[in-house]
Scaffold this motif. Structure first.
Motif, PDB file in Angstrom:
ATOM      1  N   PHE A   1       0.826  -1.210   0.000  1.00  0.00           N
ATOM      2  CA  PHE A   1       0.000   0.000   0.000  1.00  0.00           C
ATOM      3  C   PHE A   1       0.854   1.252   0.000  1.00  0.00           C
ATOM      4  O   PHE A   1       0.479   2.281  -0.575  1.00  0.00           O
TER       5      PHE A   1
ATOM      6  N   TYR B   1       1.420   3.077  -3.237  1.00  0.00           N
ATOM      7  CA  TYR B   1       0.312   3.707  -3.967  1.00  0.00           C
ATOM      8  C   TYR B   1      -0.434   4.749  -3.147  1.00  0.00           C
ATOM      9  O   TYR B   1      -1.074   5.630  -3.713  1.00  0.00           O
ATOM     10  N   VAL B   2      -0.407   4.611  -1.840  1.00  0.00           N
ATOM     11  CA  VAL B   2      -1.115   5.575  -0.995  1.00  0.00           C
ATOM     12  C   VAL B   2      -0.153   6.061   0.066  1.00  0.00           C
ATOM     13  O   VAL B   2       0.940   5.531   0.237  1.00  0.00           O
ATOM     14  N   SER B   3      -0.582   7.061   0.788  1.00  0.00           N
ATOM     15  CA  SER B   3       0.277   7.610   1.832  1.00  0.00           C
ATOM     16  C   SER B   3       0.378   6.639   3.001  1.00  0.00           C
ATOM     17  O   SER B   3      -0.440   5.728   3.162  1.00  0.00           O
TER      18      SER B   3
ATOM     19  N   VAL C   1      -2.789   6.511   5.198  1.00  0.00           N
ATOM     20  CA  VAL C   1      -3.903   5.715   4.670  1.00  0.00           C
ATOM     21  C   VAL C   1      -3.618   4.226   4.853  1.00  0.00           C
ATOM     22  O   VAL C   1      -4.494   3.450   5.253  1.00  0.00           O
ATOM     23  N   ALA C   2      -2.394   3.819   4.569  1.00  0.00           N
ATOM     24  CA  ALA C   2      -2.043   2.414   4.753  1.00  0.00           C
ATOM     25  C   ALA C   2      -2.191   1.996   6.202  1.00  0.00           C
ATOM     26  O   ALA C   2      -2.692   0.919   6.516  1.00  0.00           O
TER      27      ALA C   2
END
Length: 339
Positions: free
Chosen positions: A286, A289-291, A294-295
């Motif tokens: 994760f 692809y995300v900060s 967020v993960a």
């Protein structure tokens, strides 16, 4: 090396018999019977026992040598201690009958007035005690070896054996019966029902008690060594693995070296470590692809429903809506669409 240890464990009954028979011969004054006893011991406890030991270990030996199926080796390894003990008990009974027929333990000039039932009872009791002590020794020696074999298969081939249905309580009950109950029963019977036959063997009451306590001391020492090893070593391995996990090493899988509750605990620990590996993998994936926030939110316990925890806190997490203040910036590169 492990093969050699196995055969030495199975042939340890020769040493046990030599010690007990020699002590009996010296105390009873029948040292002249030692050559006959030695021949019977070598033929039965040595030769016959070695043949059966080879057949029991053959699937495991073939796999270790690289030309046998793993499935058959694993199946035999799980049952090896019990089968080795059963085979040893049978060999011990055959040896006992052979020794009795040669007059090693019963003198030829025994009083004809001795009741036949007493002689039969003593024979049956002797065979039972002898077989019990020998299979007790072999069972715990082979159990210790089987644990080493399981660890070796895990290190070499990554094989994790399934947990069996054994119980620590059952093992401790057997140890208590052999170490505490059997010696008391042995002394009581030898000083009461079998005392006359013992005296005809050339043993005094003091000699009988000494001989019986010698067997009890042997059983106690054996259980102290192997039972302690079977309990302490898995716990030590797990404590070391826990320290590795605490330091962030999520590859600390352990070999399942027993079929009892310690094996279940080890298997559960491996399941926990596998879950941590999966969690760490998801976090790293994760993060591409995300900060990180967020993960972290996806993997955290926030937003999980109570029924998710009832299922073990796995496979049911969801993110709930939240009201937050945020700044959104849209950017573009000039002429990027044409590029």
């Amino acid at each position: 090396m492990l093969k050699l240890r196995y055969y030495l464990s199975m042939l340890s009954v020769l040493v046990i018999d030599a010690a007990l028979t020699a002590t009996f011969a010296v105390l009873s004054g029948h040292a002249d019977l030692l050559p006959q006893a030695a021949v019977a011991s070598l033929l039965v406890l040595g030769g016959v026992n070695l043949i059966g030991s080879y057949l029991l270990f053959r699937p495991i030996s073939a796999y270790l040598d690289g030309h046998g199926p793993a499935r058959e080796a694993v199946r035999r390894l799980r049952r090896l201690p019990a089968r080795a003990a059963a085979w040893t008990a049978m060999v011990a009974v055959i040896y006992g009958l052979t020794a009795f027929s040669l007059g090693v333990f019963v003198p030829e000039d025994i009083d004809d007035g001795t009741p036949v039932l007493v002689l039969i009872g003593m024979l049956v009791w002797f065979l039972f005690v002898y077989a019990t002590y020998m299979c007790f020794a072999v069972y715990f020696a082979v159990t210790d070896l089987a644990a080493e074999l399981r660890a070796e298969l895990f290190r070499r081939d990554g094989l994790l054996l399934a947990v069996g249905r054994g119980r620590l309580l059952h093992r401790l009950v057997v140890v208590f019966a052999v170490v505490a109950v059997m010696p008391v029963a042995l002394v009581l019977l030898d000083l009461s029902l079998f005392l006359e036959v013992r005296q005809q063997q050339g043993l005094s009451a003091k000699d009988v008690v000494f001989l019986d306590l010698l067997g009890a001391l042997f059983a106690a020492g054996l259980s102290l060594v192997f039972v302690t090893r079977s309990l302490v070593r898995p716990i030590d391995r797990m404590m070391q693995a826990v320290q590795r996990v605490r330091s962030g090493e999520f590859d600390a899988l352990l070999p399942v070296t027993s079929n009892d509750e310690l094996g279940v605990l080890t298997s559960s620990f491996n399941g926990m470590v596998s879950g941590l590996q999966e969690r760490e993998f998801i976090r790293d994936t994760f993060g591409k692809y995300v900060s990180a926030d967020v993960a972290k939110a996806i993997l955290s316990a926030e937003g999980r429903r109570p029924e998710d925890w009832a299922r073990g806190g796995r496979g049911g997490g969801r993110l709930t809506g939240r009201v937050v203040e945020a700044t959104v910036m849209f950017t573009d590169i000039e002429d990027f669409s044409e590029l």
